[in-house]
Enzyme design. Structure first.
Site, PDB file in Angstrom:
ATOM      1  N   GLU A 235     126.372  58.559  22.202  1.00 59.10           N
ATOM      2  CA  GLU A 235     125.430  57.419  22.042  1.00 59.10           C
ATOM      3  C   GLU A 235     125.017  56.826  23.386  1.00 59.10           C
ATOM      4  O   GLU A 235     125.120  55.607  23.606  1.00 59.10           O
ATOM      5  CB  GLU A 235     126.057  56.343  21.138  1.00 59.10           C
ATOM      6  CG  GLU A 235     126.299  56.841  19.736  1.00 59.10           C
ATOM      7  CD  GLU A 235     126.684  55.762  18.722  1.00 59.10           C
ATOM      8  OE1 GLU A 235     127.032  54.634  19.132  1.00 59.10           O
ATOM      9  OE2 GLU A 235     126.626  56.044  17.516  1.00 59.10           O
TER      10      GLU A 235
ATOM     11  N   TYR B  28     124.792  55.004   9.969  1.00 59.37           N
ATOM     12  CA  TYR B  28     125.698  54.250   9.093  1.00 59.37           C
ATOM     13  C   TYR B  28     124.843  53.360   8.211  1.00 59.37           C
ATOM     14  O   TYR B  28     123.840  52.806   8.669  1.00 59.37           O
ATOM     15  CB  TYR B  28     126.641  53.378   9.917  1.00 59.37           C
ATOM     16  CG  TYR B  28     127.607  54.168  10.774  1.00 59.37           C
ATOM     17  CD1 TYR B  28     128.768  54.699  10.227  1.00 59.37           C
ATOM     18  CD2 TYR B  28     127.354  54.369  12.133  1.00 59.37           C
ATOM     19  CE1 TYR B  28     129.665  55.418  11.007  1.00 59.37           C
ATOM     20  CE2 TYR B  28     128.250  55.083  12.920  1.00 59.37           C
ATOM     21  CZ  TYR B  28     129.400  55.609  12.351  1.00 59.37           C
ATOM     22  OH  TYR B  28     130.280  56.318  13.132  1.00 59.37           O
TER      23      TYR B  28
ATOM     24  N   GLU C 192     128.076  61.677  13.209  1.00 62.48           N
ATOM     25  CA  GLU C 192     128.633  60.413  12.700  1.00 62.48           C
ATOM     26  C   GLU C 192     127.783  59.976  11.517  1.00 62.48           C
ATOM     27  O   GLU C 192     126.589  59.729  11.683  1.00 62.48           O
ATOM     28  CB  GLU C 192     128.625  59.309  13.768  1.00 62.48           C
ATOM     29  CG  GLU C 192     129.667  59.495  14.857  1.00 62.48           C
ATOM     30  CD  GLU C 192     129.795  58.295  15.785  1.00 62.48           C
ATOM     31  OE1 GLU C 192     129.624  57.152  15.319  1.00 62.48           O
ATOM     32  OE2 GLU C 192     130.073  58.525  16.968  1.00 62.48           O
TER      33      GLU C 192
HETATM   34  O1  AHR Z   1     132.499  55.443  14.512  1.00 62.79           O
HETATM   35  C1  AHR Z   1     132.546  54.195  15.114  1.00 62.79           C
HETATM   36  C2  AHR Z   1     131.602  54.072  16.297  1.00 62.79           C
HETATM   37  O2  AHR Z   1     130.281  54.149  15.847  1.00 62.79           O
HETATM   38  C3  AHR Z   1     131.674  55.154  17.334  1.00 62.79           C
HETATM   39  O3  AHR Z   1     132.662  54.915  18.280  1.00 62.79           O
HETATM   40  C4  AHR Z   1     130.326  55.102  17.963  1.00 62.79           C
HETATM   41  O4  AHR Z   1     129.922  56.354  18.460  1.00 62.79           O
HETATM   42  C5  AHR Z   1     129.422  54.581  16.871  1.00 62.79           C
HETATM   43  O5  AHR Z   1     128.647  53.525  17.299  1.00 62.79           O
END
Ligand code: AHR
Length: 504
Positions: A174, A245, A293
């Site tokens: 990131e 997410y 992720e």
């Molecule tokens: O998975 C948690 C965090 O989310 C990770 O460390 C980061 O890469 C992302 O922002």
């Protein structure tokens, strides 16, 4: 309008043979993922290396082919040398990404040993935040070079004779995010990543490299970041990363369950950008996608920010310990369907994360390990989603939500395991109030009958599991039939379904 869903599944309409690494996951030195998660010497289940056997059993059950390590944000200030050699000589450090105390009791060799014990490969990330080309090369030499050089001999002196043979490497994490230590502009990162990649492939031409994509679609530089950085890294890398997410802070479940439309759009945009760079470069190879992720993450965020601000420098603090609801499990199921639908270009993916930190597996420090609601869709996809992803020809009634139009009531994809001669259909009924009948033409699978129909359903969208009680677990559903070429399935309102067919 009456709700309906119909689908044609044909073994000749293929998306791709799925790379099993799309069922990967992630362990970061964050919170209790490592310490009191996978590793806890003195725990009643600990093995001779201090790793918890109860956790290992659950990870093995999930059958996770690849695990990203050691971060995440953590990697951007990590010194890998801190985590090798005699444990009592390892430094304790201020860990800046999560404002915690890192003891370095677990480092590369311990983690690689654990990964092997749970039948996983390691996907290793290098620090391109506070470090650069030389350190990435030293780490690779330490891990993969057989012997006779400074860093390979150092590994051997640490008792690890055979190279670790780590095949997949992430070039930082990131790097577009202002929160990242050593965050960079696209130009800065693109140049650094290209030079690091060039050097790493000289050391070990067999490795595969992942260039950092945007931290999410919400970043102001998305997708220009991908275009600019890949213009530098195209010749040396094999994948670009995607992170996403989702959360339901406004408690709007219908809108929450539609979020995979955004994920689908994200994937399409990144593919288009990779192909644009390929065209610009007159390139021959495709850059594939590593969705390294993905998950639901929002339950714990407010509390975590307070904790890091007010109580920093704790050893293994309880951070990012989201307790997942039933509706979270539905979205995780929808995210898995989205990954499978794009398995021609998404060749790796990591559920973030695996233990205690936004995770399917939780532990009690002084007790056992337990399964969150999201454990189940991941288990089903990992176990039954191996083989050939089939192009779903699907029509379903639709609905609108606050932020999305024309959301399909039913999402589905089928995977044909040609070795086992089994067909698995994954399906989510997003409708919160009505059961929907799915009519499926499976004419090319003649002689197949229903082996099982597992369903995850609950009248309580907010139901959670815990160490003492599992409220959300799959159950077998009766009444799913095949007659001739017609499969008929009742998809209960708000449910995750796994329908397995075969000749047995
Ligand atoms: O998975 C948690 C965090 O989310 C990770 O460390 C980061 O890469 C992302 O922002």
């Amino acid at each position: 309008m009456k709700k309906f869903a119909k689908m044609v599944i044909d073994k000749d309409f293929r998306i791709a043979r799925i790379d099993k690494r799309i069922y990967g996951s992630f362990i970061e030195h964050l919170g209790r993922a490592v310490y009191t998660g996978i590793y806890q010497p003195g725990h009643e289940t600990a093995d001779e290396n201090g790793f918890r056997r109860d956790v290992m059993e659950l990870v093995k059950e999930l059958d996770v082919p690849i695990i990203r390590y050691p971060g995440g944000n953590f990697v951007s200030s990590y010194r890998w040398e801190d985590g090798v050699g005699p444990v009592h000589e390892r430094p304790r450090r201020l860990e800046l990404a999560w404002r915690s105390l890192e003891t370095n009791e677990v480092g590369i060799n311990e983690f690689a040993g654990w990964a092997k014990a749970v039948n996983s490969e390691v996907m290793m990330a290098v620090n391109l935040g506070t470090r650069g080309v030389a350190d990435a090369c030293h780490l690779l030499e330490y891990c993969n070079h057989p012997s006779g050089t400074r860093y390979s001999d150092l590994r051997i002196s640490h008792g690890v004779r055979d190279p670790l043979g780590i095949r997949t490497w992430c070039l930082g994490n990131e790097m577009d995010g202002p929160w990242q230590l050593g965050a960079k502009t696209a130009e800065e990162y693109g140049r650094l990543a290209a030079e690091t990649a060039k050097a790493m492939k000289l050391i070990d031409p067999d490795i595969e490299l992942v260039s950092c994509g945007s931290s999410g679609t919400g970043m102001p530089t998305f997708p220009e970041w991908e275009a600019a950085t890949l213009t530098h890294t195209y010749d040396y890398v094999d994948y670009v990363s995607l992170h996403q997410y989702f959360g339901n802070p406004d408690n709007d479940t219908a809108d929450f369950l539609a979020l995979t439309m955004e994920m689908d759009h994200f994937i399409r945009t990144v593919i288009a950008t990779c192909d644009f760079v390929k065209a610009k470069k007159r390139g021959k190879k495709d850059i594939n996608l590593s969705f390294d992720e993905w998950n639901v993450w929002f339950h714990s965020t407010e509390g975590d920010n307070e904790e890091m601000k007010n109580h920093p420098w704790q050893q293994a603090p309880a951070l990012l310990e989201d307790v997942y609801t039933f509706e979270d499990a539905l979205l995780v199921g929808l995210m898995l369907i989205t990954l499978i639908k794009h398995s021609d270009r998404v060749r790796m993916a990591c559920l973030a994360q695996l233990v205690n930190v936004i995770a399917p597996i939780m532990t009690l420090k002084d007790g056992g390990a337990w399964k969150q609601t999201i454990y189940y869709p991941f288990l089903h996809a990992s176990r039954y989603g191996r083989g050939v992803a089939l192009q779903p020809v699907i029509a379903s009634s639709k609905h609108d939500t606050k932020n999305f139009s024309d959301v399909a009531d039913v999402e589905s994809v089928a995977v044909w395991n040609d070795e086992a001669d089994e067909l698995t259909i994954f399906a989510v009924n997003r409708d919160l109030s009505e059961d929907i009948i799915l009519n499926c033409d499976i004419g090319s699978f003649s002689g197949y009958r229903v082996l099982s129909h597992q369903v995850l359903a609950s009248d309580d969208l907010k139901a959670v599991n815990g160490p003492a009680k599992e409220n959300v677990a799959p159950e077998e559903q009766k009444g799913t039939t095949v007659e001739g070429r017609d499969l008929t399935v009742c998809l209960r309102k708000a449910s995750w379904n796994v329908i397995r067919l075969g000749k047995r």
